[in-house]
Each structure stands twice: as structure tokens, then as C-alpha cells.
Write an enzyme that holds these catalytic residues in place. Structure first.
Site, short mmCIF file in Angstrom:
data_model
loop_
_atom_site.label_atom_id
_atom_site.label_comp_id
_atom_site.label_asym_id
_atom_site.label_seq_id
_atom_site.Cartn_x
_atom_site.Cartn_y
_atom_site.Cartn_z
N THR A 176 2.93 -1.54 0.71
CA THR A 176 1.66 -1.65 1.44
C THR A 176 1.13 -0.24 1.70
O THR A 176 1.90 0.70 1.92
CB THR A 176 1.83 -2.42 2.77
N GLY A 177 -0.19 -0.11 1.66
CA GLY A 177 -0.78 1.23 1.79
C GLY A 177 -0.39 2.10 0.60
O GLY A 177 -0.20 3.30 0.73
N GLY B 8 -1.29 8.79 -0.29
CA GLY B 8 -0.24 9.40 0.53
C GLY B 8 1.18 8.98 0.17
O GLY B 8 1.56 8.91 -1.01
N ILE B 9 1.95 8.70 1.20
CA ILE B 9 3.36 8.36 1.04
C ILE B 9 3.52 7.09 0.21
O ILE B 9 4.40 7.00 -0.66
CB ILE B 9 4.02 8.20 2.43
N SER C 159 8.63 6.78 12.23
CA SER C 159 8.19 8.17 12.29
C SER C 159 9.09 8.92 13.26
O SER C 159 9.61 8.33 14.22
CB SER C 159 6.75 8.21 12.81
N TYR D 299 0.77 5.56 19.15
CA TYR D 299 1.38 5.62 17.82
C TYR D 299 2.90 5.58 17.91
O TYR D 299 3.56 4.77 17.24
CB TYR D 299 0.91 6.90 17.13
N1 LIG Z 1 2.29 11.72 6.67
C1 LIG Z 1 3.13 11.94 7.68
O1 LIG Z 1 3.36 13.09 8.10
C2 LIG Z 1 3.86 10.78 8.31
C3 LIG Z 1 4.90 11.05 9.20
C4 LIG Z 1 5.58 10.00 9.77
C5 LIG Z 1 5.23 8.69 9.46
N2 LIG Z 1 4.20 8.45 8.60
C6 LIG Z 1 3.87 7.06 8.30
O2 LIG Z 1 3.88 6.89 6.91
C7 LIG Z 1 2.94 5.88 6.54
C8 LIG Z 1 1.99 6.43 5.48
O3 LIG Z 1 1.32 7.55 6.01
P1 LIG Z 1 0.42 8.48 5.12
O4 LIG Z 1 0.48 9.84 5.71
O5 LIG Z 1 0.72 8.30 3.69
O6 LIG Z 1 -1.02 7.86 5.46
P2 LIG Z 1 -2.38 7.78 4.64
O7 LIG Z 1 -2.49 8.84 3.62
O8 LIG Z 1 -3.43 7.63 5.69
O9 LIG Z 1 -2.20 6.38 3.91
C9 LIG Z 1 -2.16 5.20 4.64
C10 LIG Z 1 -2.40 4.06 3.67
O10 LIG Z 1 -2.31 2.84 4.40
C11 LIG Z 1 -3.43 2.04 4.09
N3 LIG Z 1 -3.79 1.26 5.27
C12 LIG Z 1 -4.14 1.72 6.50
N4 LIG Z 1 -4.46 0.68 7.29
C13 LIG Z 1 -4.26 -0.44 6.55
C14 LIG Z 1 -4.43 -1.81 6.80
N5 LIG Z 1 -4.86 -2.28 7.99
N6 LIG Z 1 -4.14 -2.69 5.80
C15 LIG Z 1 -3.72 -2.24 4.60
N7 LIG Z 1 -3.56 -0.96 4.30
C16 LIG Z 1 -3.84 -0.07 5.27
C17 LIG Z 1 -4.55 2.99 3.69
O11 LIG Z 1 -5.41 2.40 2.73
P3 LIG Z 1 -6.80 1.70 3.16
O12 LIG Z 1 -7.47 2.62 4.12
O13 LIG Z 1 -7.53 1.53 1.87
O14 LIG Z 1 -6.42 0.39 3.77
C18 LIG Z 1 -3.77 4.12 3.03
O15 LIG Z 1 -3.61 3.90 1.64
C19 LIG Z 1 2.27 5.44 7.84
O16 LIG Z 1 2.91 4.30 8.34
C20 LIG Z 1 2.50 6.63 8.75
O17 LIG Z 1 2.47 6.25 10.10
C21 LIG Z 1 3.51 9.46 8.01
#
Ligand SMILES: NC(=O)c1ccc[n+]([C@@H]2O[C@H](COP(=O)([O-])OP(=O)(O)OC[C@H]3O[C@@H](n4cnc5c(N)ncnc54)[C@H](OP(=O)(O)O)[C@@H]3O)[C@@H](O)[C@H]2O)c1
Length: 258
Positions: free
Chosen positions: A14-15, A19-20, A139, A152
């Protein structure tokens, strides 16, 4: 890692369009999995799938809507008849100061990060057989007290609690449930969701990497994807109900001066 690690397994990320999630989808596909990526923006998903290859399939779905996740489950059931790996990664990553948290902000946070994880897993369970692997995304903010992270961090703590319950609930079905807690991984979300400029992301990343992360760099989506491949594979068959912190050691060491 052996190319047999997840070969032939069917995975949902999912997502997975950015990003990740994108990094994990790519690593899973490179290791031979058939991958379904979901998100709200179909164009972003289709572009991501095209970049990775024809074993990656884009399905538009909002994790905060149970009907969407049930539709994804029906789609995967019809195409593959099973699901072996869930990387439940979609998340809303934004901060709001205590005293300024609105009900709307709280609802979006909980609907995406808590409700989204719960209903994603619940919708997919009928497709999952013995040996399947569920990986949730928490996280490091869940276990260190960062300013402004109340909403968060609380959702990310809830994810760890849910994973532990599910490891017990799914014991009889021999389905493992683990959590990955990424550290600092600069992704599209830092700009698109948090509103930082590329320069701010770079400054912040360089500063934290030098001062706080023992390996001396921030993480990449591929770093997290490697952990997803491992936890999704049979090589991690004795690893269950853990929270795997993938943060270069940031949260395990003291970064101050004595
Ligand atoms: N990057 C970091 O430093 C970090 C650190 C700790 C944890 N995390 C966690 O890792 C995960 C990914 O983070 P990221 O940094 O890769 O974020 P990101 O680049 O913002 O990507 C998030 C993805 O989730 C999708 N998304 C968001 N809301 C959604 C919804 N309601 N339904 C379906 N898809 C949804 C977005 O696509 P759409 O907008 O098209 O829906 C996007 O593709 C998250 O859970 C975040 O909390 C990240």
C-alpha cells in the site's frame, strides 16, 4: 539475498507509488514477486508500475476506505487466487503542535495510519495462507519523544500494538506479523506532505546524518525494501511479532556529548 527469497510470491504494497513503498515494490519485484501497488493517485501508481516492470500492477485504492480495500482483495483474488505478503506502508506523515491539533487533522491521521492498517489486513486475510507474512510500517517516532509528533507517533505506537495482537490472532493460521520502523528516509512525502523544500530536506538530512546516525547517512527506500524482502521471505520464518528498526542505529545510541 537469494533470488529465490520471494520468487513467485504475491505481494501487496500500500502506498507503493512513491517513497518507501515504491522502493519496497521495486525490491520485491527484483526478487521475483508479483506485486500489487495501491494508492489514491492512479497516474502516480501507473507511472511507478511502468518504471519497475510488468510484474507490478497498479490498483487505485484509499486505505482509509474499507470498501476500497475489499475491492483490492477481490481483484487480487480474481487475478492470483492468493496473497503471500502485505507491506502495509501507506501513511500520513505530518506534525502538528500540541495545542494546535485539530479534529480534522487527528481524523485524517488515525483514518490513514490506524484504520487503514487494520482494514487493509482484515480485507486481505481471506487470501492469505500458511506461511504468509504481514509487515506493518511504524516509525522510530513511536518510541522516542519528539516535539510536535503527538498524533503521528501515537498512530505509529498503535501499529506496533496491533501487530503483536495479530501475531497471536493468526498463530493457528501460521501467518507471521512483523513491523518495520524506518528511521530518516528522505522521500517525496517530505516535500509533498510536509511542505519542505529540497534544500531544507538536504540540510536537515545532512545535519541529522552527521550528528545522530552511527552509519553516517540517512536511509533510502531501498534500505527499507531490503528489510521488506527479508521479512516477506521464508528466510525470516522464525521472526515473528518483532519491531525491526531500520534507522542506521539512530535510536539505539546516545548522540549527545558527555
Ligand atoms: N520517510 C521517512 O523518513 C519515514 C520514517 C518513518 C516512517 N515512515 C513511514 O513510512 C511510510 C511511507 O512513508 P514515505 O516517506 O514513503 O511517504 P510518501 O513518500 O509520502 O508516500 C506515502 C504513500 O502513501 C500513499 N498514501 C497516503 N495516504 C494514503 C491513503 N489514504 N490511501 C492510500 N494510499 C495513501 C501515497 O499515495 P497517494 O497520495 O497517491 O495516496 C504515497 O504513495 C509511512 O507510513 C510513513 O509514516 C517514513
Amino acid at each position: 539475498m537469494s533470488s529465490q527469497a520471494v520468487k513467485g510470491k504475491v505481494a501487496l504494497v500500500t502506498g507503493g507509488g512513491t517513497g518507501i513503498g515504491f522502493g519496497a515494490a521495486r525490491r520485491l519485484a527484483e526478487e521475483g514477486a508479483i506485486v500489487y501497488i495501491t494508492g489514491r493517485r492512479l497516474d502516480v501508481l501507473q507511472e511507478a508500475a511502468a518504471k519497475i516492470g510488468d510484474t507490478v500492477h497498479a490498483v487505485q485504492a484509499d486505505v482509509s476506505k474499507n470498501e476500497d480495500m475489499l475491492r483490492v482483495a477481490s481483484f487480487i483474488q480474481a487475478e492470483q487466487g492468493k496473497l503471500d505478503i502485505i507491506f502495509s506502508n501507506a501513511g500520513y506523515y505530518k506534525v502538528s503542535r500540541l495545542g494546535e491539533i485539530t479534529e480534522e487533522f487527528f481524523d485524517q491521521m488515525y483514518n490513514t495510519n490506524v484504520k487503514g492498517n487494520l482494514f487493509t489486513v482484515q480485507a486481505m486475510l481471506p487470501l492469505m495462507g500458511e506461511g504468509s507474512s504481514i509487515i506493518l510500517t511504524s516509525s522510530m517516532t513511536a518510541f522516542i519523544g519528539l516535539p510536535d509528533y503527538t498524533s503521528y507517533a501515537a498512530t505509529k505506537g498503535a501499529i506496533i500494538a496491533m501487530a503483536k495482537c495479530w501475531a497471536t490472532d493468526l498463530k493457528a493460521r501460521k501467518i507471521r506479523v512483523n513491523v518495520i520502523s524506518p528511521g530518516l528516509v528522505p522521500t517525496e512525502g517530505y516535500e509533498d506532505v510536509q511542505g519542505l523544500s529540497p534544500e531544507q530536506v538536504k540540510d536537515f538530512s545532512d545535519r541529522i546524518a552527521a550528528a545522530e546516525i552511527p552509519v553516517g547517512r540517512v536511509g533510502t527506500a531501498e534500505d527499507i525494501g531490503n528489510a521488506v524482502v527479508f521479512l516477506g521471505s521464508d528466510a525470516s520464518g522464525f521472526i515473528n511479532a518483532v519491531n525491526l528498526v531500520v534507522d542506521g542505529g539512530q535510536t539505539q545510541v546516545y548522540a549527545g556529548k558527555l
